[in-house]
Design a protein around this motif. Sequence first.
Motif, PDB file in Angstrom:
ATOM      1  N   GLN A 136      33.145  17.690  51.283  1.00 18.49           N
ATOM      2  CA  GLN A 136      33.626  16.532  50.285  1.00 18.49           C
ATOM      3  C   GLN A 136      35.003  16.922  49.644  1.00 18.49           C
ATOM      4  O   GLN A 136      35.760  16.260  49.522  1.00 18.49           O
ATOM      5  CB  GLN A 136      32.459  16.007  49.368  1.00 18.49           C
ATOM      6  CG  GLN A 136      31.354  15.200  50.091  1.00 18.49           C
ATOM      7  CD  GLN A 136      30.217  15.016  49.187  1.00 18.49           C
ATOM      8  OE1 GLN A 136      30.342  15.112  47.695  1.00 18.49           O
ATOM      9  NE2 GLN A 136      28.885  14.496  49.478  1.00 18.49           N
ATOM     10  N   LEU A 140      38.713  15.582  50.097  1.00 19.53           N
ATOM     11  CA  LEU A 140      39.302  15.091  49.071  1.00 19.53           C
ATOM     12  C   LEU A 140      40.883  15.838  48.720  1.00 19.53           C
ATOM     13  O   LEU A 140      41.703  15.194  48.746  1.00 19.53           O
ATOM     14  CB  LEU A 140      38.681  15.002  47.714  1.00 19.53           C
ATOM     15  CG  LEU A 140      39.409  14.353  46.563  1.00 19.53           C
ATOM     16  CD1 LEU A 140      39.838  12.989  46.897  1.00 19.53           C
ATOM     17  CD2 LEU A 140      38.589  14.530  45.255  1.00 19.53           C
ATOM     18  N   LYS A 143      43.379  14.656  51.292  1.00 17.06           N
ATOM     19  CA  LYS A 143      43.564  13.098  51.331  1.00 17.06           C
ATOM     20  C   LYS A 143      44.519  13.231  50.126  1.00 17.06           C
ATOM     21  O   LYS A 143      45.648  12.522  50.237  1.00 17.06           O
ATOM     22  CB  LYS A 143      42.366  12.407  50.663  1.00 17.06           C
ATOM     23  CG  LYS A 143      42.738  11.165  49.835  1.00 17.06           C
ATOM     24  CD  LYS A 143      41.528  10.257  49.576  1.00 17.06           C
ATOM     25  CE  LYS A 143      41.921   8.862  49.087  1.00 17.06           C
ATOM     26  NZ  LYS A 143      42.124   8.001  49.984  1.00 17.06           N
ATOM     27  N   GLU A 147      48.158  11.731  51.048  1.00 15.70           N
ATOM     28  CA  GLU A 147      48.594  10.379  50.381  1.00 15.70           C
ATOM     29  C   GLU A 147      49.140  10.746  49.269  1.00 15.70           C
ATOM     30  O   GLU A 147      49.865   9.726  48.659  1.00 15.70           O
ATOM     31  CB  GLU A 147      47.360   9.693  50.434  1.00 15.70           C
ATOM     32  CG  GLU A 147      46.674   9.318  51.719  1.00 15.70           C
ATOM     33  CD  GLU A 147      45.435   8.780  51.701  1.00 15.70           C
ATOM     34  OE1 GLU A 147      45.023   8.002  50.589  1.00 15.70           O
ATOM     35  OE2 GLU A 147      44.563   8.583  52.526  1.00 15.70           O
ATOM     36  N   ALA A 151      47.834   7.515  45.153  1.00 14.98           N
ATOM     37  CA  ALA A 151      46.651   7.262  45.906  1.00 14.98           C
ATOM     38  C   ALA A 151      45.309   7.956  45.520  1.00 14.98           C
ATOM     39  O   ALA A 151      44.393   7.216  45.390  1.00 14.98           O
ATOM     40  CB  ALA A 151      46.754   7.730  47.361  1.00 14.98           C
ATOM     41  N   PHE A 152      45.510   9.335  45.178  1.00 17.82           N
ATOM     42  CA  PHE A 152      44.398   9.646  44.492  1.00 17.82           C
ATOM     43  C   PHE A 152      43.721   9.325  43.404  1.00 17.82           C
ATOM     44  O   PHE A 152      42.339   8.937  43.332  1.00 17.82           O
ATOM     45  CB  PHE A 152      44.494  11.344  44.367  1.00 17.82           C
ATOM     46  CG  PHE A 152      43.888  12.088  43.405  1.00 17.82           C
ATOM     47  CD1 PHE A 152      42.146  12.243  43.789  1.00 17.82           C
ATOM     48  CD2 PHE A 152      44.111  12.272  42.027  1.00 17.82           C
ATOM     49  CE1 PHE A 152      41.512  12.891  42.887  1.00 17.82           C
ATOM     50  CE2 PHE A 152      43.247  12.713  41.087  1.00 17.82           C
ATOM     51  CZ  PHE A 152      41.885  13.049  41.530  1.00 17.82           C
ATOM     52  N   ALA A 154      44.129   6.278  42.348  1.00 14.55           N
ATOM     53  CA  ALA A 154      43.503   4.755  42.465  1.00 14.55           C
ATOM     54  C   ALA A 154      42.181   5.050  43.030  1.00 14.55           C
ATOM     55  O   ALA A 154      41.368   4.324  42.632  1.00 14.55           O
ATOM     56  CB  ALA A 154      44.628   4.263  43.436  1.00 14.55           C
ATOM     57  N   TYR A 155      41.881   6.050  43.955  1.00 15.36           N
ATOM     58  CA  TYR A 155      40.791   6.278  44.385  1.00 15.36           C
ATOM     59  C   TYR A 155      39.742   6.549  43.384  1.00 15.36           C
ATOM     60  O   TYR A 155      38.472   6.501  43.233  1.00 15.36           O
ATOM     61  CB  TYR A 155      40.826   7.418  45.504  1.00 15.36           C
ATOM     62  CG  TYR A 155      39.485   8.133  45.855  1.00 15.36           C
ATOM     63  CD1 TYR A 155      38.460   7.529  46.690  1.00 15.36           C
ATOM     64  CD2 TYR A 155      39.244   9.427  45.456  1.00 15.36           C
ATOM     65  CE1 TYR A 155      37.165   8.206  47.004  1.00 15.36           C
ATOM     66  CE2 TYR A 155      37.893   9.909  45.765  1.00 15.36           C
ATOM     67  CZ  TYR A 155      37.192   9.465  46.402  1.00 15.36           C
ATOM     68  OH  TYR A 155      36.030  10.104  46.682  1.00 15.36           O
ATOM     69  N   TRP A 156      40.090   7.871  42.411  1.00 20.79           N
ATOM     70  CA  TRP A 156      39.363   8.320  41.410  1.00 20.79           C
ATOM     71  C   TRP A 156      38.751   7.487  40.604  1.00 20.79           C
ATOM     72  O   TRP A 156      37.712   7.587  40.043  1.00 20.79           O
ATOM     73  CB  TRP A 156      40.132   9.549  40.810  1.00 20.79           C
ATOM     74  CG  TRP A 156      39.549  10.433  40.069  1.00 20.79           C
ATOM     75  CD1 TRP A 156      39.511  10.646  38.684  1.00 20.79           C
ATOM     76  CD2 TRP A 156      38.653  11.735  40.574  1.00 20.79           C
ATOM     77  NE1 TRP A 156      38.921  11.546  38.304  1.00 20.79           N
ATOM     78  CE2 TRP A 156      38.188  12.288  39.326  1.00 20.79           C
ATOM     79  CE3 TRP A 156      38.040  11.840  41.639  1.00 20.79           C
ATOM     80  CZ2 TRP A 156      37.098  13.414  39.723  1.00 20.79           C
ATOM     81  CZ3 TRP A 156      37.396  13.073  42.015  1.00 20.79           C
ATOM     82  CH2 TRP A 156      36.663  13.690  40.679  1.00 20.79           C
ATOM     83  N   GLU A 157      39.685   6.784  40.003  1.00 25.79           N
ATOM     84  CA  GLU A 157      39.237   5.502  39.048  1.00 25.79           C
ATOM     85  C   GLU A 157      38.152   4.741  39.440  1.00 25.79           C
ATOM     86  O   GLU A 157      37.832   4.079  38.690  1.00 25.79           O
ATOM     87  CB  GLU A 157      40.653   4.738  38.581  1.00 25.79           C
ATOM     88  CG  GLU A 157      41.473   5.407  37.762  1.00 25.79           C
ATOM     89  CD  GLU A 157      42.949   4.878  37.256  1.00 25.79           C
ATOM     90  OE1 GLU A 157      43.335   5.278  36.307  1.00 25.79           O
ATOM     91  OE2 GLU A 157      42.908   3.960  37.663  1.00 25.79           O
ATOM     92  N   GLU A 158      37.978   4.388  40.754  1.00 24.36           N
ATOM     93  CA  GLU A 158      37.220   3.616  41.362  1.00 24.36           C
ATOM     94  C   GLU A 158      35.757   4.264  41.707  1.00 24.36           C
ATOM     95  O   GLU A 158      34.747   3.619  42.069  1.00 24.36           O
ATOM     96  CB  GLU A 158      37.734   2.895  42.652  1.00 24.36           C
ATOM     97  CG  GLU A 158      38.829   1.877  42.351  1.00 24.36           C
ATOM     98  CD  GLU A 158      38.461   0.661  41.390  1.00 24.36           C
ATOM     99  OE1 GLU A 158      37.511   0.287  41.412  1.00 24.36           O
ATOM    100  OE2 GLU A 158      39.459   0.626  40.631  1.00 24.36           O
ATOM    101  N   LEU A 159      35.662   5.389  41.436  1.00 26.58           N
ATOM    102  CA  LEU A 159      34.208   6.090  41.600  1.00 26.58           C
ATOM    103  C   LEU A 159      33.450   5.596  40.446  1.00 26.58           C
ATOM    104  O   LEU A 159      33.741   5.222  39.526  1.00 26.58           O
ATOM    105  CB  LEU A 159      34.384   7.586  41.280  1.00 26.58           C
ATOM    106  CG  LEU A 159      35.179   8.433  42.471  1.00 26.58           C
ATOM    107  CD1 LEU A 159      35.413   9.923  42.089  1.00 26.58           C
ATOM    108  CD2 LEU A 159      34.746   8.251  43.865  1.00 26.58           C
TER     109      LEU A 159
END
Length: 286
Positions: A136, A140, A143, A147, A151-152, A154-159
């Motif tokens: 995993q 990441l 990613k 990206e 982008a990281f 944005a992804y991290w804050e939605e975990l």
Amino acid sequence: MKRVKVNGVELRVIDEGEGPALLLLHGFAGSAESWDDVARKLTSRYRVIRVDLLGHGGSSAPQDPRRYALPLMAADLAGLLDHLAVPKACVVGYSLGGRVALHLALSAPEKVAALVLESASCGIADPKERAARRAQDEALAGKILREGIEAFVAYWEELPLFASQKRLPRAVQEAQRRIRLSQRASGLVGSLKGAGAGTQEWLLPQLPKLSMPLLLIVGSLDTKYCQLAQEMKTALRSSRLCVVEGAGHNVHLEKPGQYTRTLEAFLAEVIARGVFDGAFAHGAHG
């Protein structure tokens, strides 16, 4: 603020106040500034040392992921304390910083007057789960390289781990986002590959070696880390567990007032036990 060279890397350090020394270690994608609210309340009574962990903030970001191994990072911090003429400190670590702090306490216990682990773990016991976590983290890391940091973030804050942070005031959320956006892709990638939970040794069997006062802090909404903290407390019966109601993974960000009061009460007991005697570090620093 200063940069300290140790073991071939440079660590960015904020060193403020006088008195018993506290070493504050942030989490993944954080920095020394992640502790601003807590540090502000403590510097009138303590020497508060905040450091950007390897690959984060203004510290070095080596290309080789092996340099981020947690035992090496712990050795860097031991060297940092020597450089700052701090014989021993209360080491406070959050998440990734908690895992580094645990390694420091096990490898150099003479330098750790007391240990505070916030939302931290001892690693992963099952080899298959550990391998899955490594995969995993590798994904990441890929990613981030493909990206970019925005982008990281944005992804991290939605975990789901950070869902409770969406209830914080907008100014607090934006400050947290700025810290995350300021990171370098190479540093985060190195940290993921070299210091991720999937690469860490399973340390729970070693916990009984620790003899310093130990405080575990978790948020009640962070059920996974509540369980991990309870496992650590069971392994180390002399430790103390504080579950902060209404907080998620980052307790010091979400409940800074309660967090600081809990920390200061623990520190008062530690100081009363005399573990800092002869180790108060005064003098020129900044």
